[in-house]
Structures are given as structure tokens and as C-alpha cells.
Design a protein around this motif. Structure first.
Motif, PDB file in Angstrom:
ATOM      1  N   THR A   1       0.806  -1.229   0.000  1.00 47.82           N
ATOM      2  CA  THR A   1       0.000   0.000   0.000  1.00 47.82           C
ATOM      3  C   THR A   1       0.837   1.276   0.000  1.00 47.82           C
ATOM      4  O   THR A   1       0.690   2.128  -0.875  1.00 47.82           O
ATOM      5  N   LEU A   2       1.706   1.434   0.992  1.00 43.41           N
ATOM      6  CA  LEU A   2       2.425   2.699   1.140  1.00 43.41           C
ATOM      7  C   LEU A   2       3.412   2.951   0.013  1.00 43.41           C
ATOM      8  O   LEU A   2       3.518   4.085  -0.488  1.00 43.41           O
ATOM      9  N   LEU A   3       4.148   1.929  -0.413  1.00 42.46           N
ATOM     10  CA  LEU A   3       5.107   2.115  -1.502  1.00 42.46           C
ATOM     11  C   LEU A   3       4.409   2.460  -2.818  1.00 42.46           C
ATOM     12  O   LEU A   3       4.797   3.430  -3.479  1.00 42.46           O
ATOM     13  N   PRO A   4       3.367   1.710  -3.240  1.00 47.03           N
ATOM     14  CA  PRO A   4       2.663   2.103  -4.470  1.00 47.03           C
ATOM     15  C   PRO A   4       2.080   3.508  -4.392  1.00 47.03           C
ATOM     16  O   PRO A   4       2.129   4.261  -5.365  1.00 47.03           O
ATOM     17  N   PHE A   5       1.533   3.874  -3.239  1.00 44.48           N
ATOM     18  CA  PHE A   5       0.961   5.211  -3.084  1.00 44.48           C
ATOM     19  C   PHE A   5       2.017   6.292  -3.284  1.00 44.48           C
ATOM     20  O   PHE A   5       1.805   7.261  -4.024  1.00 44.48           O
ATOM     21  N   ASN A   6       3.165   6.139  -2.639  1.00 45.60           N
ATOM     22  CA  ASN A   6       4.211   7.157  -2.747  1.00 45.60           C
ATOM     23  C   ASN A   6       4.813   7.216  -4.150  1.00 45.60           C
ATOM     24  O   ASN A   6       5.133   8.307  -4.649  1.00 45.60           O
ATOM     25  N   LEU A   7       4.971   6.065  -4.801  1.00 43.53           N
ATOM     26  CA  LEU A   7       5.495   6.059  -6.163  1.00 43.53           C
ATOM     27  C   LEU A   7       4.523   6.712  -7.136  1.00 43.53           C
ATOM     28  O   LEU A   7       4.921   7.509  -8.000  1.00 43.53           O
ATOM     29  N   LEU A   8       3.247   6.378  -6.999  1.00 39.23           N
ATOM     30  CA  LEU A   8       2.256   6.949  -7.907  1.00 39.23           C
ATOM     31  C   LEU A   8       2.115   8.451  -7.687  1.00 39.23           C
ATOM     32  O   LEU A   8       2.063   9.234  -8.642  1.00 39.23           O
ATOM     33  N   LYS A   9       2.077   8.869  -6.425  1.00 40.23           N
ATOM     34  CA  LYS A   9       1.979  10.297  -6.112  1.00 40.23           C
ATOM     35  C   LYS A   9       3.183  11.061  -6.677  1.00 40.23           C
ATOM     36  O   LYS A   9       3.016  12.104  -7.328  1.00 40.23           O
ATOM     37  N   SER A  10       4.380  10.541  -6.454  1.00 42.16           N
ATOM     38  CA  SER A  10       5.583  11.219  -6.946  1.00 42.16           C
ATOM     39  C   SER A  10       5.623  11.242  -8.468  1.00 42.16           C
ATOM     40  O   SER A  10       6.020  12.244  -9.076  1.00 42.16           O
ATOM     41  N   GLY A  11       5.226  10.133  -9.106  1.00 40.73           N
ATOM     42  CA  GLY A  11       5.236  10.077 -10.558  1.00 40.73           C
ATOM     43  C   GLY A  11       4.280  11.069 -11.190  1.00 40.73           C
ATOM     44  O   GLY A  11       4.619  11.755 -12.166  1.00 40.73           O
ATOM     45  N   ILE A  12       3.074  11.173 -10.635  1.00 41.43           N
ATOM     46  CA  ILE A  12       2.099  12.150 -11.151  1.00 41.43           C
ATOM     47  C   ILE A  12       2.627  13.560 -10.949  1.00 41.43           C
ATOM     48  O   ILE A  12       2.549  14.412 -11.851  1.00 41.43           O
ATOM     49  N   ASN A  13       3.175  13.843  -9.768  1.00 39.80           N
ATOM     50  CA  ASN A  13       3.721  15.182  -9.501  1.00 39.80           C
ATOM     51  C   ASN A  13       4.857  15.519 -10.459  1.00 39.80           C
ATOM     52  O   ASN A  13       4.957  16.653 -10.950  1.00 39.80           O
ATOM     53  N   ALA A  14       5.729  14.553 -10.726  1.00 41.71           N
ATOM     54  CA  ALA A  14       6.855  14.792 -11.633  1.00 41.71           C
ATOM     55  C   ALA A  14       6.362  15.093 -13.046  1.00 41.71           C
ATOM     56  O   ALA A  14       6.826  16.039 -13.690  1.00 41.71           O
ATOM     57  N   ALA A  15       5.424  14.287 -13.525  1.00 38.60           N
ATOM     58  CA  ALA A  15       4.918  14.477 -14.887  1.00 38.60           C
ATOM     59  C   ALA A  15       4.212  15.821 -15.037  1.00 38.60           C
ATOM     60  O   ALA A  15       4.444  16.559 -16.013  1.00 38.60           O
ATOM     61  N   LEU A  16       3.365  16.177 -14.088  1.00 41.63           N
ATOM     62  CA  LEU A  16       2.624  17.433 -14.190  1.00 41.63           C
ATOM     63  C   LEU A  16       3.531  18.640 -13.992  1.00 41.63           C
ATOM     64  O   LEU A  16       3.294  19.709 -14.570  1.00 41.63           O
ATOM     65  N   THR A  17       4.582  18.491 -13.193  1.00 45.66           N
ATOM     66  CA  THR A  17       5.555  19.581 -13.059  1.00 45.66           C
ATOM     67  C   THR A  17       6.224  19.860 -14.398  1.00 45.66           C
ATOM     68  O   THR A  17       6.381  21.026 -14.801  1.00 45.66           O
ATOM     69  N   MET A  18       6.611  18.808 -15.119  1.00 43.28           N
ATOM     70  CA  MET A  18       7.242  18.979 -16.432  1.00 43.28           C
ATOM     71  C   MET A  18       6.302  19.656 -17.418  1.00 43.28           C
ATOM     72  O   MET A  18       6.703  20.491 -18.225  1.00 43.28           O
ATOM     73  N   LEU A  19       5.012  19.301 -17.349  1.00 42.80           N
ATOM     74  CA  LEU A  19       4.053  19.864 -18.294  1.00 42.80           C
ATOM     75  C   LEU A  19       3.700  21.320 -17.982  1.00 42.80           C
ATOM     76  O   LEU A  19       3.461  22.108 -18.888  1.00 42.80           O
ATOM     77  N   LEU A  20       3.690  21.685 -16.717  1.00 43.31           N
ATOM     78  CA  LEU A  20       3.188  23.001 -16.321  1.00 43.31           C
ATOM     79  C   LEU A  20       4.274  24.048 -16.120  1.00 43.31           C
ATOM     80  O   LEU A  20       3.991  25.252 -16.152  1.00 43.31           O
ATOM     81  N   TYR A  21       5.519  23.617 -15.939  1.00 44.55           N
ATOM     82  CA  TYR A  21       6.577  24.567 -15.584  1.00 44.55           C
ATOM     83  C   TYR A  21       6.789  25.645 -16.645  1.00 44.55           C
ATOM     84  O   TYR A  21       6.749  26.848 -16.354  1.00 44.55           O
ATOM     85  N   LYS A  22       7.004  25.237 -17.883  1.00 38.08           N
ATOM     86  CA  LYS A  22       7.285  26.225 -18.932  1.00 38.08           C
ATOM     87  C   LYS A  22       6.112  27.177 -19.188  1.00 38.08           C
ATOM     88  O   LYS A  22       6.312  28.396 -19.297  1.00 38.08           O
TER      89      LYS A  22
END
Length: 219
Positions: free
Chosen positions: A149-170
Motif C-alpha cells: 500500500t504505502l510504496l505504491p501510493f508514494n510512487l504513484l503520487k511522486s510520478g504524477i507530480n513529476a509528470a505534471l511539473t514537467m508539463l506546467l513549468y514552462k
């Protein structure tokens, strides 16, 4: 000491936006007895602040938002404050520190991937140490839910945050330039769709979702 009022204005705005998206953007992802693990997108905004102004600025936004969250909406008190600070700092400050060292698409990708890989084990350790202190759950129980539970949650949360940061930063950076809240030299060329960023972001999210399903036993 000269105070950069434009920078302070942007940091204050990003802090306010991070708090708002945290309040309205919470999405339940995993449910365990007595606790629902929720995704919220505030780390995207905090990381963008770090990309714009450096890791120290990301840390300042983290502290302010975490404190306001504790006072305004959180029921977890100081322990929740500590967990929020550690989670956001390990993600946003790591990414922005690497990006400060190498200000390029490659640097952003390396920083965000490093953040994902670093945040997951740090939060597992924090869950092990802190969760029993304010929930009363036995540590053996926390250990039993780490991998499923905790590992999948943290990986998924971090992955979504990373992807959306790349899309929204510029786009956000360009908008701040248009509003004259950023000096021209702080903003790179924009206006063209960067398909590389979109593809990398999509692959990152897909990989995190797939890994989460595997770890959760659904694949």
C-alpha cells in the motif's frame, strides 16, 4: 539588504495556489483500516517555485503551506505538519537542487526522477517512525502495509507530480514573464509544443501506474 518584491510576490502567489490545490484537489487513492491515503497536487506548485527560484524558495513555500494546512484543515497536528514538510521537501527540494545545477530539460528530468526515487523510501521510513505515534497503530501493522500500500501510493503520487511539473513549468514561467513578474533572462524560449516533455511525462505516469498495479497485485 535589497528585497526583491517581485520574487516575494511570486512566492506568495505560489504558496496560496499550493494551499488551494491541496484543499480542492485531494483524491482518495488507497484505503486502509482507519486511514484513507489521498493524493494532493501541492508539491507540483512547490517544485515549480523551486525550479524558478531555487531549492531554498521551495523549502520556504513548503514550510508556509504545511503550517497553514495544519492550522486550517489538517486533523493530524504537529505530526501531520512534520510528515508534510518531509514529503514536500524531499520531492521539491531534491528536484530543484538538481535543476539549479543543470538548467535544461535533461536536468529537470534527472531531478524529478531522483525525487521520485528518494521520496518513496524516505516516506516509508517516516511512516514507520511517525504513524504509530499519532494513530496508535502498531509498528508491525505499518510494516505489513508498506509494500502492498504505502510504496505504491508514494510512487504513484511522486510520478504524477513529476509528470505534471514537467508539463506546467514552462507555461507558468512564460505567464509570469508576460505579467512582468520574472526578469526576461530568467525565462527561456517558449511558444512551441515540446513533444519530448509530453512524451516523457506520459511515459512517467504510465510507468508509475503500471508499477503500482504490479505491487498492488492487480497485474
Amino acid at each position: 539588504m535589497r528585497i526583491d518584491m517581485k520574487k516575494l510576490s511570486v512566492l506568495a502567489m505560489l504558496g496560496a495556489v499550493a494551499f488551494v490545490v491541496m484543499v480542492v484537489g485531494r483524491i482518495p487513492m488507497f484505503t486502509i483500516p482507519g486511514v484513507t491515503l489521498k493524493y494532493d497536487p501541492k508539491d507540483i506548485i512547490i517544485t515549480i517555485g523551486g525550479f524558478l527560484f531555487g531549492p531554498l524558495s521551495a523549502f520556504v513555500i513548503t514550510i508556509v503551506v504545511a503550517f497553514v494546512e495544519m492550522v486550517a484543515v489538517s486533523l493530524d497536528g504537529p505530526w501531520g505538519l512534520l510528515m508534510n514538510i518531509v514529503a514536500s521537501t524531499s520531492f521539491a527540494c531534491t528536484a530543484s537542487l538538481i535543476y539549479k545545477w543543470k538548467r535544461s530539460l535533461k536536468g529537470a528530468v534527472i531531478g524529478l526522477v531522483a525525487s521520485c526515487l528518494l521520496t518513496a523510501p524516505i516516506m516509508l521510513l517516516m511512516n514507520y517512525l511517525v504513524v504509530p505515534l499519532y494513530t496508535g497503530a502498531p509498528r508491525q501493522y505499518v510494516v505489513s502495509i508498506m509494500l502492498p500500500t504505502l510504496l505504491p501510493f508514494n510512487l504513484l503520487k511522486s510520478g504524477i507530480n513529476a509528470a505534471l511539473t514537467m508539463l506546467l513549468y514552462k507555461p507558468l514561467k512564460a505567464a509570469l514573464k508576460a505579467a512582468r513578474l520574472m526578469p526576461p533572462e530568467e525565462v527561456g524560449k517558449s511558444g512551441k509544443i515540446n513533444w519530448g516533455v509530453i512524451i516523457i511525462s506520459a511515459l512517467l505516469v504510465a510507468s508509475c501506474v503500471l508499477l503500482t498495479l504490479v505491487l498492488d497485485g492487480r497485474l
